[in-house]
Design a protein around this motif. Structure first.
Motif, PDB file in Angstrom:
ATOM      1  N   GLY A  40       0.810  -1.215   0.000  1.00 35.45           N
ATOM      2  CA  GLY A  40       0.000   0.000   0.000  1.00 35.45           C
ATOM      3  C   GLY A  40       0.836   1.253   0.000  1.00 35.45           C
ATOM      4  N   THR A  41       0.201   2.355   0.364  1.00 31.92           N
ATOM      5  CA  THR A  41       0.890   3.643   0.383  1.00 31.92           C
ATOM      6  C   THR A  41       0.167   4.605   1.304  1.00 31.92           C
ATOM      7  OG1 THR A  41       1.804   5.392  -1.021  1.00 31.92           O
ATOM      8  CG2 THR A  41      -0.370   4.584  -1.611  1.00 31.92           C
ATOM      9  N   THR A  42       0.900   5.594   1.776  1.00 32.17           N
ATOM     10  CA  THR A  42       0.292   6.645   2.596  1.00 32.17           C
ATOM     11  C   THR A  42      -0.252   7.732   1.688  1.00 32.17           C
ATOM     12  OG1 THR A  42       2.320   7.928   2.760  1.00 32.17           O
ATOM     13  CG2 THR A  42       1.968   6.204   4.446  1.00 32.17           C
ATOM     14  N   VAL A  43      -1.005   8.634   2.277  1.00 32.86           N
ATOM     15  CA  VAL A  43      -1.552   9.757   1.502  1.00 32.86           C
ATOM     16  C   VAL A  43      -0.410  10.573   0.900  1.00 32.86           C
ATOM     17  CG1 VAL A  43      -2.935  11.855   1.610  1.00 32.86           C
ATOM     18  CG2 VAL A  43      -3.614   9.873   2.953  1.00 32.86           C
ATOM     19  N   ALA A  44       0.616  10.858   1.708  1.00 33.08           N
ATOM     20  CA  ALA A  44       1.734  11.676   1.225  1.00 33.08           C
ATOM     21  C   ALA A  44       2.468  10.985   0.083  1.00 33.08           C
ATOM     22  CB  ALA A  44       2.694  11.981   2.377  1.00 33.08           C
ATOM     23  N   GLU A  45       2.696   9.677   0.215  1.00 34.93           N
ATOM     24  CA  GLU A  45       3.383   8.941  -0.854  1.00 34.93           C
ATOM     25  C   GLU A  45       2.544   8.924  -2.125  1.00 34.93           C
ATOM     26  OE1 GLU A  45       5.859   5.728   1.889  1.00 34.93           O
ATOM     27  OE2 GLU A  45       3.821   5.255   1.230  1.00 34.93           O
ATOM     28  N   VAL A  50       0.240  15.415  -7.132  1.00 40.26           N
ATOM     29  CA  VAL A  50      -0.915  16.236  -6.772  1.00 40.26           C
ATOM     30  C   VAL A  50      -0.751  16.668  -5.328  1.00 40.26           C
ATOM     31  CG1 VAL A  50      -2.471  15.061  -8.388  1.00 40.26           C
ATOM     32  CG2 VAL A  50      -2.304  14.246  -6.038  1.00 40.26           C
ATOM     33  N   PRO A  51      -1.448  17.729  -4.896  1.00 35.21           N
ATOM     34  CA  PRO A  51      -1.387  18.137  -3.486  1.00 35.21           C
ATOM     35  C   PRO A  51      -1.913  17.033  -2.564  1.00 35.21           C
ATOM     36  CG  PRO A  51      -2.425  19.846  -4.834  1.00 35.21           C
ATOM     37  CD  PRO A  51      -2.286  18.633  -5.701  1.00 35.21           C
ATOM     38  N   VAL A  52      -1.389  16.994  -1.346  1.00 31.37           N
ATOM     39  CA  VAL A  52      -1.802  15.975  -0.382  1.00 31.37           C
ATOM     40  C   VAL A  52      -3.312  16.001  -0.141  1.00 31.37           C
ATOM     41  CG1 VAL A  52      -1.584  15.241   2.039  1.00 31.37           C
ATOM     42  CG2 VAL A  52       0.464  15.802   0.715  1.00 31.37           C
ATOM     43  N   PRO A  53      -3.947  17.180   0.016  1.00 36.25           N
ATOM     44  CA  PRO A  53      -5.413  17.163   0.232  1.00 36.25           C
ATOM     45  C   PRO A  53      -6.174  16.515  -0.933  1.00 36.25           C
ATOM     46  CG  PRO A  53      -4.515  19.293   0.842  1.00 36.25           C
ATOM     47  CD  PRO A  53      -3.410  18.545   0.167  1.00 36.25           C
ATOM     48  N   LYS A  54      -5.691  16.729  -2.157  1.00 39.86           N
ATOM     49  CA  LYS A  54      -6.366  16.144  -3.315  1.00 39.86           C
ATOM     50  C   LYS A  54      -6.226  14.611  -3.301  1.00 39.86           C
ATOM     51  CE  LYS A  54      -6.987  16.645  -8.250  1.00 39.86           C
ATOM     52  NZ  LYS A  54      -6.687  17.412  -9.433  1.00 39.86           N
ATOM     53  N   ALA A  55      -5.037  14.120  -2.951  1.00 45.19           N
ATOM     54  CA  ALA A  55      -4.832  12.675  -2.843  1.00 45.19           C
ATOM     55  C   ALA A  55      -5.697  12.110  -1.722  1.00 45.19           C
ATOM     56  CB  ALA A  55      -3.357  12.362  -2.596  1.00 45.19           C
ATOM     57  N   GLY A  56      -5.761  12.827  -0.597  1.00 42.77           N
ATOM     58  CA  GLY A  56      -6.583  12.383   0.529  1.00 42.77           C
ATOM     59  C   GLY A  56      -8.056  12.323   0.166  1.00 42.77           C
ATOM     60  N   HIS A  57      -8.518  13.308  -0.600  1.00 43.62           N
ATOM     61  CA  HIS A  57      -9.923  13.320  -1.032  1.00 43.62           C
ATOM     62  C   HIS A  57     -10.217  12.115  -1.936  1.00 43.62           C
ATOM     63  CE1 HIS A  57     -13.822  14.948  -2.056  1.00 43.62           C
ATOM     64  NE2 HIS A  57     -13.531  14.799  -3.348  1.00 43.62           N
ATOM     65  N   ALA A  58      -9.293  11.825  -2.864  1.00 44.64           N
ATOM     66  CA  ALA A  58      -9.487  10.680  -3.763  1.00 44.64           C
ATOM     67  C   ALA A  58      -9.552   9.379  -2.961  1.00 44.64           C
ATOM     68  CB  ALA A  58      -8.357  10.615  -4.786  1.00 44.64           C
ATOM     69  N   LEU A  59      -8.662   9.235  -1.986  1.00 48.12           N
ATOM     70  CA  LEU A  59      -8.657   8.029  -1.159  1.00 48.12           C
ATOM     71  C   LEU A  59      -9.926   7.905  -0.328  1.00 48.12           C
ATOM     72  CD1 LEU A  59      -4.928   7.975  -0.006  1.00 48.12           C
ATOM     73  CD2 LEU A  59      -6.068   6.328  -1.518  1.00 48.12           C
ATOM     74  N   ALA A  60     -10.406   9.030   0.185  1.00 41.57           N
ATOM     75  CA  ALA A  60     -11.643   9.004   0.980  1.00 41.57           C
ATOM     76  C   ALA A  60     -12.819   8.535   0.133  1.00 41.57           C
ATOM     77  CB  ALA A  60     -11.919  10.381   1.561  1.00 41.57           C
ATOM     78  N   ARG A  61     -12.885   9.026  -1.094  1.00 45.42           N
ATOM     79  CA  ARG A  61     -13.970   8.612  -1.990  1.00 45.42           C
ATOM     80  C   ARG A  61     -13.865   7.128  -2.328  1.00 45.42           C
ATOM     81  NH1 ARG A  61     -17.086  12.077  -5.093  1.00 45.42           N
ATOM     82  NH2 ARG A  61     -17.498  13.965  -3.922  1.00 45.42           N
ATOM     83  N   THR A  91      -6.407   3.988   6.649  1.00 50.71           N
ATOM     84  CA  THR A  91      -6.753   5.149   7.464  1.00 50.71           C
ATOM     85  C   THR A  91      -5.842   6.305   7.091  1.00 50.71           C
ATOM     86  OG1 THR A  91      -5.191   4.588   9.205  1.00 50.71           O
ATOM     87  CG2 THR A  91      -7.410   3.666   9.399  1.00 50.71           C
ATOM     88  N   GLY A  92      -6.210   7.464   7.525  1.00 49.26           N
ATOM     89  CA  GLY A  92      -5.428   8.663   7.200  1.00 49.26           C
ATOM     90  C   GLY A  92      -4.013   8.642   7.725  1.00 49.26           C
ATOM     91  N   THR A  93      -3.749   7.895   8.776  1.00 51.57           N
ATOM     92  CA  THR A  93      -2.403   7.880   9.360  1.00 51.57           C
ATOM     93  C   THR A  93      -1.591   6.656   8.953  1.00 51.57           C
ATOM     94  OG1 THR A  93      -3.264   6.788  11.331  1.00 51.57           O
ATOM     95  CG2 THR A  93      -3.128   9.198  11.372  1.00 51.57           C
ATOM     96  N   GLY A  94      -2.219   5.711   8.244  1.00 54.19           N
ATOM     97  CA  GLY A  94      -1.502   4.490   7.869  1.00 54.19           C
ATOM     98  C   GLY A  94      -1.499   4.290   6.369  1.00 54.19           C
ATOM     99  N   ALA A  95      -1.256   3.068   5.981  1.00 57.26           N
ATOM    100  CA  ALA A  95      -1.186   2.740   4.561  1.00 57.26           C
ATOM    101  C   ALA A  95      -2.564   2.396   4.012  1.00 57.26           C
ATOM    102  CB  ALA A  95      -0.234   1.578   4.344  1.00 57.26           C
ATOM    103  N   TYR A  96      -2.810   2.862   2.802  1.00 59.51           N
ATOM    104  CA  TYR A  96      -4.029   2.510   2.066  1.00 59.51           C
ATOM    105  C   TYR A  96      -3.690   1.387   1.096  1.00 59.51           C
ATOM    106  CZ  TYR A  96      -6.397   6.696   3.758  1.00 59.51           C
ATOM    107  OH  TYR A  96      -6.984   7.653   4.547  1.00 59.51           O
ATOM    108  N   ARG A  97      -4.641   0.498   0.896  1.00 59.37           N
ATOM    109  CA  ARG A  97      -4.452  -0.619  -0.026  1.00 59.37           C
ATOM    110  C   ARG A  97      -5.689  -0.771  -0.908  1.00 59.37           C
ATOM    111  NH1 ARG A  97      -2.500  -1.694   4.789  1.00 59.37           N
ATOM    112  NH2 ARG A  97      -0.328  -2.370   4.989  1.00 59.37           N
ATOM    113  N   ALA A  98      -5.447  -1.223  -2.134  1.00 61.24           N
ATOM    114  CA  ALA A  98      -6.561  -1.490  -3.053  1.00 61.24           C
ATOM    115  C   ALA A  98      -7.295  -2.752  -2.606  1.00 61.24           C
ATOM    116  CB  ALA A  98      -6.040  -1.665  -4.467  1.00 61.24           C
TER     117      ALA A  98
END
Length: 197
Positions: free
Chosen positions: A34-39, A46-57, A67-74
């Motif tokens: 996986g990956t973090t929002v920043a990665e 893209v800006p971090v907020p834009k990546a975070g918004h995409a992940l939230a959706r 979660t916002g503080t850990g790794a996201y996975r498909a």
């Protein structure tokens, strides 16, 4: 529309956004790590907020975990589940359970290939499509075409197959069709099956 179909439509709508689709593709590329929002923001430039918004959706529709503080996975199983939900909504889905021998001729409820003429599967497909038409008397060619168009793009080919197999018979003018054989009793068609495609 069922809840399953509505969810599948929402998944498709969310993935129609190029930014969200790129984010999901990057998560798939990164695999189980996986990956973090920043990665992700860095990878997509893209800006971090834009990546975070995409992940939230993506998380909201179930194709991403994290979660916002850990790794996201498909979570690609969610895409397979959405496709299966859509398949169950197709008008032919109940009959594909009854006729499993011809299931691989269909893709997402659409007839994609015809078996060789006079083969066992050709006969079964003809019988199944006759059952699908559900004729209770003479029917205009336009109506036959309309009903067949719900499951195939090759309406003329399917109609011709039903005539050649002896399930449909044209009148002398060639504009009206009727059934020319009695459908055999098939155990699974007496009561609607509960299995899913």
């Amino acid at each position: 529309m069922s809840a399953e179909a509505a969810h599948a439509a929402e998944v498709l709508a969310q993935l129609s956004d190029p930014g969200r689709l790129r984010a999901l593709a990057e998560l798939v590329r990164r695999g189980k790590d996986g990956t973090t929002v920043a990665e992700l923001a860095h990878a997509l430039d893209v800006p971090v907020p834009k990546a975070g918004h995409a992940l939230a959706r993506l998380k909201a529709i179930g194709v991403v975990t994290g979660t916002g503080t850990g790794a996201y996975r498909a979570r690609l199983d969610a895409l397979r589940e959405a496709a299966a939900d859509l398949d169950r909504q197709q008008p032919i889905s109940r009959l594909l359970v009854v006729y499993p021998e011809v299931r691989n001729l269909f893709s997402h409820g659409r007839l994609t290939t015809f078996p060789p003429p006079l083969s066992e599967r050709w006969e079964l497909l003809s019988e199944m499509l006759t059952r699908f038409l559900d004729l209770d008397g003479p029917c205009a060619e336009e109506e036959i075409n309309r009903r067949l168009s719900a499951v195939t793009d090759d309406v003329a080919g399917a109609r011709r197959m039903l005539v050649d197999a002896g399930w449909l018979e044209r009148d002398r003018a060639g504009t009206t069709y009727g059934t020319s054989r009695t459908l055999p009793t098939r155990e699974d068609t007496v009561t609607p099956p509960t299995a899913t495609v």
